[in-house]
Design a protein around this motif. Structure first.
Motif, PDB file in Angstrom:
ATOM      1  N   GLY A  92       4.414   5.443  -8.066  1.00 22.98           N
ATOM      2  CA  GLY A  92       3.676   6.133  -9.112  1.00 22.98           C
ATOM      3  C   GLY A  92       2.197   6.276  -8.825  1.00 22.98           C
ATOM      4  N   GLN A  93       1.775   5.970  -7.614  1.00 23.37           N
ATOM      5  CA  GLN A  93       0.356   6.084  -7.292  1.00 23.37           C
ATOM      6  C   GLN A  93      -0.074   7.546  -7.212  1.00 23.37           C
ATOM      7  N   THR A  94      -1.384   7.772  -7.415  1.00 22.35           N
ATOM      8  CA  THR A  94      -1.938   9.127  -7.424  1.00 22.35           C
ATOM      9  C   THR A  94      -2.501   9.551  -6.070  1.00 22.35           C
ATOM     10  N   GLY A  95      -2.740   8.579  -5.180  1.00 20.97           N
ATOM     11  CA  GLY A  95      -3.327   8.877  -3.889  1.00 20.97           C
ATOM     12  C   GLY A  95      -4.804   8.522  -3.824  1.00 20.97           C
ATOM     13  N   THR A  96      -5.376   8.144  -4.958  1.00 20.30           N
ATOM     14  CA  THR A  96      -6.792   7.761  -4.980  1.00 20.30           C
ATOM     15  C   THR A  96      -6.979   6.245  -5.096  1.00 20.30           C
ATOM     16  N   VAL A 101       0.962   1.531  -0.790  1.00 16.74           N
ATOM     17  CA  VAL A 101       2.201   0.910  -1.235  1.00 16.74           C
ATOM     18  C   VAL A 101       3.252   1.074  -0.144  1.00 16.74           C
ATOM     19  N   LEU A 102       3.860  -0.053   0.219  1.00 19.64           N
ATOM     20  CA  LEU A 102       4.935  -0.079   1.213  1.00 19.64           C
ATOM     21  C   LEU A 102       6.118  -0.819   0.617  1.00 19.64           C
ATOM     22  N   ALA A 103       7.259  -0.706   1.270  1.00 21.46           N
ATOM     23  CA  ALA A 103       8.441  -1.485   0.906  1.00 21.46           C
ATOM     24  C   ALA A 103       8.946  -2.180   2.161  1.00 21.46           C
ATOM     25  N   ASP A 104       9.404  -3.417   1.996  1.00 23.21           N
ATOM     26  CA  ASP A 104       9.966  -4.140   3.131  1.00 23.21           C
ATOM     27  C   ASP A 104      11.344  -3.555   3.467  1.00 23.21           C
ATOM     28  N   PRO A 105      12.022  -4.034   4.496  1.00 23.93           N
ATOM     29  CA  PRO A 105      13.307  -3.433   4.879  1.00 23.93           C
ATOM     30  C   PRO A 105      14.385  -3.430   3.792  1.00 23.93           C
ATOM     31  N   GLU A 106      14.268  -4.278   2.771  1.00 22.93           N
ATOM     32  CA  GLU A 106      15.247  -4.286   1.683  1.00 22.93           C
ATOM     33  C   GLU A 106      14.736  -3.572   0.438  1.00 22.93           C
TER      34      GLU A 106
END
Length: 120
Positions: A92-96, A101-106
């Motif tokens: 849900g981030q806007t880019g500013t 934001v990352l996600a781990d392999p799971e």
């Protein structure tokens, strides 16, 4: 004196995969835990991470997640983490925002902060 965070626990279905990812991502040392999971230990004073087996895979957005900070090139660190198995994800981030934001392999979300919140 109030309590402080000593450990973060992450539910995982593939303990070996996630032990490799998080130990490499954080530079922590992995060790077995009596509870059947894996403990990851960092430098003195840093919270440990406990990976515990979960019967079901990750579901919608985490309500609690890790925020990581580094002294160095954020873009290079994103590339390194993606090389370890992380992936960019939309929470849900806007880019500013001052984080990536990352996600781990799971699929567990975490943020790579661009600015140390203690310096604001």
């Amino acid at each position: 004196m109030p309590p402080h965070i000593a450990q973060c626990t992450i539910d995982v279905t593939d303990l070996d995969l996630m032990t490799g990812f998080w130990s490499d991502a954080l530079g922590y040392t992995a060790g077995p835990a009596e509870e059947g999971g894996t403990h990851l230990f960092g430098p003195p004073g840093a919270p440990s991470v406990f990976l515990q087996r979960a019967a079901t895979p990750h579901s919608p957005k985490n309500r609690v997640h890790l925020d990581l900070i580094l002294d160095g090139d954020v873009e290079a660190e994103v590339v390194r983490l993606v090389g370890l198995g992380a992936r960019p994800t939309d929470a849900g981030q806007t880019g500013t925002e001052p984080f990536t934001v990352l996600a781990d392999p799971e699929g567990n979300e975490f943020c790579l902060l661009h600015v140390d919140p203690r310096s604001r």
